[in-house]
Design a protein around this motif. Structure first.
Motif, PDB file in Angstrom:
ATOM      1  N   SER A  80       0.910  -1.280  -0.057  1.00 46.49           N
ATOM      2  CA  SER A  80       0.125   0.014  -0.030  1.00 46.49           C
ATOM      3  C   SER A  80       0.757   1.316  -0.011  1.00 46.49           C
ATOM      4  O   SER A  80       0.217   2.337  -0.042  1.00 46.49           O
ATOM      5  N   GLY A  81       1.838   1.001   0.451  1.00 47.09           N
ATOM      6  CA  GLY A  81       3.025   2.218   0.241  1.00 47.09           C
ATOM      7  C   GLY A  81       3.160   2.774   1.697  1.00 47.09           C
ATOM      8  O   GLY A  81       3.724   3.814   2.012  1.00 47.09           O
ATOM      9  N   HIS A  82       2.576   2.497   2.725  1.00 52.00           N
ATOM     10  CA  HIS A  82       2.601   2.736   4.077  1.00 52.00           C
ATOM     11  C   HIS A  82       3.954   2.585   4.758  1.00 52.00           C
ATOM     12  O   HIS A  82       4.366   3.670   5.331  1.00 52.00           O
ATOM     13  N   PHE A  86       4.156   6.448   4.583  1.00 48.71           N
ATOM     14  CA  PHE A  86       3.065   7.063   5.415  1.00 48.71           C
ATOM     15  C   PHE A  86       3.959   7.771   6.543  1.00 48.71           C
ATOM     16  O   PHE A  86       3.907   7.333   7.890  1.00 48.71           O
ATOM     17  N   SER A  87       4.274   9.016   6.104  1.00 47.70           N
ATOM     18  CA  SER A  87       5.097   9.839   7.189  1.00 47.70           C
ATOM     19  C   SER A  87       4.626  11.202   7.105  1.00 47.70           C
ATOM     20  O   SER A  87       3.828  11.891   6.287  1.00 47.70           O
ATOM     21  N   ASP A  88       4.928  11.971   8.280  1.00 47.61           N
ATOM     22  CA  ASP A  88       4.768  13.608   8.435  1.00 47.61           C
ATOM     23  C   ASP A  88       6.081  13.916   8.453  1.00 47.61           C
ATOM     24  O   ASP A  88       7.069  13.445   9.189  1.00 47.61           O
ATOM     25  N   PRO A  89       6.411  15.420   8.019  1.00 47.41           N
ATOM     26  CA  PRO A  89       7.556  16.038   8.081  1.00 47.41           C
ATOM     27  C   PRO A  89       7.563  16.478   9.943  1.00 47.41           C
ATOM     28  O   PRO A  89       6.425  16.936  10.188  1.00 47.41           O
ATOM     29  N   LEU A 164       3.936   7.149  10.910  1.00 47.49           N
ATOM     30  CA  LEU A 164       3.012   7.142  11.780  1.00 47.49           C
ATOM     31  C   LEU A 164       2.516   5.688  12.155  1.00 47.49           C
ATOM     32  O   LEU A 164       1.662   5.631  12.889  1.00 47.49           O
ATOM     33  N   MET A 165       3.237   4.589  11.787  1.00 52.80           N
ATOM     34  CA  MET A 165       2.543   3.347  12.065  1.00 52.80           C
ATOM     35  C   MET A 165       3.055   2.754  13.295  1.00 52.80           C
ATOM     36  O   MET A 165       4.174   2.891  13.744  1.00 52.80           O
ATOM     37  N   PHE A 166       1.968   2.351  14.130  1.00 53.32           N
ATOM     38  CA  PHE A 166       2.522   1.437  15.360  1.00 53.32           C
ATOM     39  C   PHE A 166       2.713   0.157  14.940  1.00 53.32           C
ATOM     40  O   PHE A 166       1.942  -0.597  13.880  1.00 53.32           O
ATOM     41  N   LEU A 185      -0.498  -2.161  13.483  1.00 53.00           N
ATOM     42  CA  LEU A 185      -1.891  -1.674  13.882  1.00 53.00           C
ATOM     43  C   LEU A 185      -2.156  -0.864  12.611  1.00 53.00           C
ATOM     44  O   LEU A 185      -1.626   0.116  12.266  1.00 53.00           O
ATOM     45  N   ARG A 186      -3.309  -1.282  11.907  1.00 52.07           N
ATOM     46  CA  ARG A 186      -3.747  -0.528  11.009  1.00 52.07           C
ATOM     47  C   ARG A 186      -3.907   0.913  11.129  1.00 52.07           C
ATOM     48  O   ARG A 186      -4.398   1.390  11.754  1.00 52.07           O
ATOM     49  N   PRO A 187      -3.320   1.751  10.039  1.00 48.90           N
ATOM     50  CA  PRO A 187      -3.357   3.357  10.170  1.00 48.90           C
ATOM     51  C   PRO A 187      -4.551   3.692   9.418  1.00 48.90           C
ATOM     52  O   PRO A 187      -4.908   4.709   9.287  1.00 48.90           O
TER      53      PRO A 187
END
Length: 479
Positions: A80-82, A86-89, A164-166, A185-187
């Motif tokens: 999925s690309g996470h 799946f990141s924030d600056p 941001l994924m656990f 854990l699904r984001p």
């Protein structure tokens, strides 16, 4: 009346005082950005969830629902690309060691500027984010002398990405390689829909276009979670993925934009409190994306996203799994990987939105006898309690009649019985909870079978037959 910021704090206090939302683990000083729903908050949340579910699965003959597991094969998130994207600056202050999400830091500073300067700063920030220009973002922070709220300094690290994924370990067998047992854990709930696309399509004999809906928990390790239940680390999503023929995405994207806006208005929201906001930077999977924003006490913020996801997700899962995820379209005699239009709404944000719209502080007295009340003007279909029933006294058979009315109504909707305190105090408590109707059983009821019903919003009272109460409440719930 409360100012916007005062209203925000007033809503938080009201939610705790009246059993809607509590800080989680509060007796242990809480857990940052995690909240528990109390007895009335749980009912409100259930009512919003059920209303969305019915609007999707019951009112559309080509949309069905599923309930996928939270744990999924770890390769799902690679596909999925996470894992990679799946990141924030984020940025850290070197003196306080406090970590910030860059957009939150700049947005907070923009709120201190005049309107034009604030908008210009946000526009410049969005342009830099869209280009992943981290050096430019740091320079923007330094040029505007944006300070850390703790240290008061502008001594910043470089901007970098934060996933941001656990993650956690799956199973009880130890492994030398930690990645062997790692799961996430699904984001988001969407991937559970995509991996079940063929299962649902074949077992449900679904024909494109069709949708799959899901409600469920999601988890994100937010850098800075803030603003009450607006941004939490554990939250609930209501998502629908609508599978379509490639080349038709523009018309379906436009359709679902308007359809979802209508749904928000059906919650009793004022149209001027809703707006569309096009994404400045598209996600890696999208060719179009827009947010529906609501004017919270903290300003216009995203509640729902509508995304044209192309065929990215199914194509990726087809590639990583080695299984074909195609649909044979008998109308054009072709196999293809469907395109997808997504509608994704945060249930917790939706509840906060409904609370914000409903909350009012009113002067309801007279110059001679001033009085105030706090009222939650929920639509009857969303109100935690639909009907409160009060016997005027605790004797003369009035409690028995009141309880009989409760017994007749509670099979159809949530009711509340109370006999303590004056009628006026009982009304005020129900106003604060958002109960649309209160019925008082008095001695006239013994004579002619009528009761006094009080309407929450207008505070008007009228006599109606006892036998007409249930029908009146149920009619209001249909509006």
């Amino acid at each position: 009346m409360a100012t916007d910021q005062n209203k925000f704090q007033a809503i938080i206090s009201h939610c705790k005082e009246y059993g809607f939302i509590f800080p989680s683990s509060e007796i242990y000083d809480g857990l940052s950005a995690v909240y528990d729903y109390g007895q009335y908050g749980a009912e409100l949340k259930k009512n919003v969830r059920d209303y969305w579910w019915r609007s999707m699965t019951q009112m559309h003959e080509n949309i069905v629902g599923i309930d996928a597991a939270i744990f999924m094969h770890p390769t799902v998130w690679k596909a999925s690309g996470h894992v990679d994207n799946f990141s924030d600056p984020m940025i850290d202050n070197k003196d306080s060691k406090k970590r910030y999400r860059v957009d939150h830091l700049i947005e907070g500073f923009a709120e201190t500027l005049d309107a034009d300067a604030g908008k210009a700063l946000i526009a410049e920030m969005e342009g830099l984010i869209s280009k992943d220009d981290f050096a430019g973002l740091k320079k923007l922070i330094e040029d505007n002398k944006i300070k850390c709220s703790v240290s008061g300094t502008v001594n910043w690290t470089d901007v970098r990405q934060f996933n941001l994924m656990f993650s956690t370990e799956f199973g009880a067998v130890a492994s030398d390689n930690e990645d062997d047992n790692k799961v996430y854990l699904r984001p988001e709930t969407a991937q559970g829909i995509f991996v079940n696309f063929l299962n649902v399509q074949k077992t449900g004999r679904m024909k494109i276009p069709f949708g799959i809906a899901q409600v469920g928990k999601a988890f994100r390790n937010e850098i800075v979670a803030r603003q009450f239940v607006f941004r939490m680390r554990e939250f609930e999503q209501m998502e629908m993925q609508f599978f379509i023929r490639p080349g038709t995405q523009q018309e379906w994207y436009a359709y679902w934009k308007e359809e979802r806006l209508k749904w928000h208005k059906s919650l009793g929201l004022k149209p001027e409190n809703l707006q569309f906001h096009d994404h400045a930077k598209l996600a890696h999977y999208a060719d179009a994306a827009v947010d529906i924003e609501y004017n919270f006490p903290i300003g216009f913020k995203e509640v729902e996203g509508i995304h044209s996801r192309t065929d990215f997700d199914l194509s990726q899962h087809q590639k990583f799994s080695g299984k074909k995820l195609q649909y044979f379209d008998p109308e054009i005699n072709q196999n293809y990987v469907p395109y997808v239009i997504e509608t994704s709404i945060g249930l917790d944000r939706c509840c906060f939105m409904v609370l914000s719209e409903a909350y009012e502080e009113q002067e309801v007295g007279t110059p001679e006898k001033p009085d105030t009340r706090v009222v939650l003007k929920f639509p009857a279909k969303l109100a935690p309690i639909k009907l409160a029933v009060f016997p005027l006294t605790k004797k003369d058979g009035l409690p028995e009649i009141a309880k009989s009315l409760i017994a007749d109504c509670k099979k159809n909707f949530y009711c509340y019985y109370e006999e303590k305190d004056s009628i006026g105090k009982r009304y005020r408590r129900q106003d604060a909870i958002g109960t649309p109707f209160c019925v008082t059983v008095d001695h006239q009821t013994l004579e002619d079978g009528t009761v006094t019903i009080r309407h929450r919003d207008s505070m008007e009272q009228e006599r109606i037959p006892l036998t007409a109460v249930k029908e009146m409440v149920m009619k209001a719930m249909m509006d």
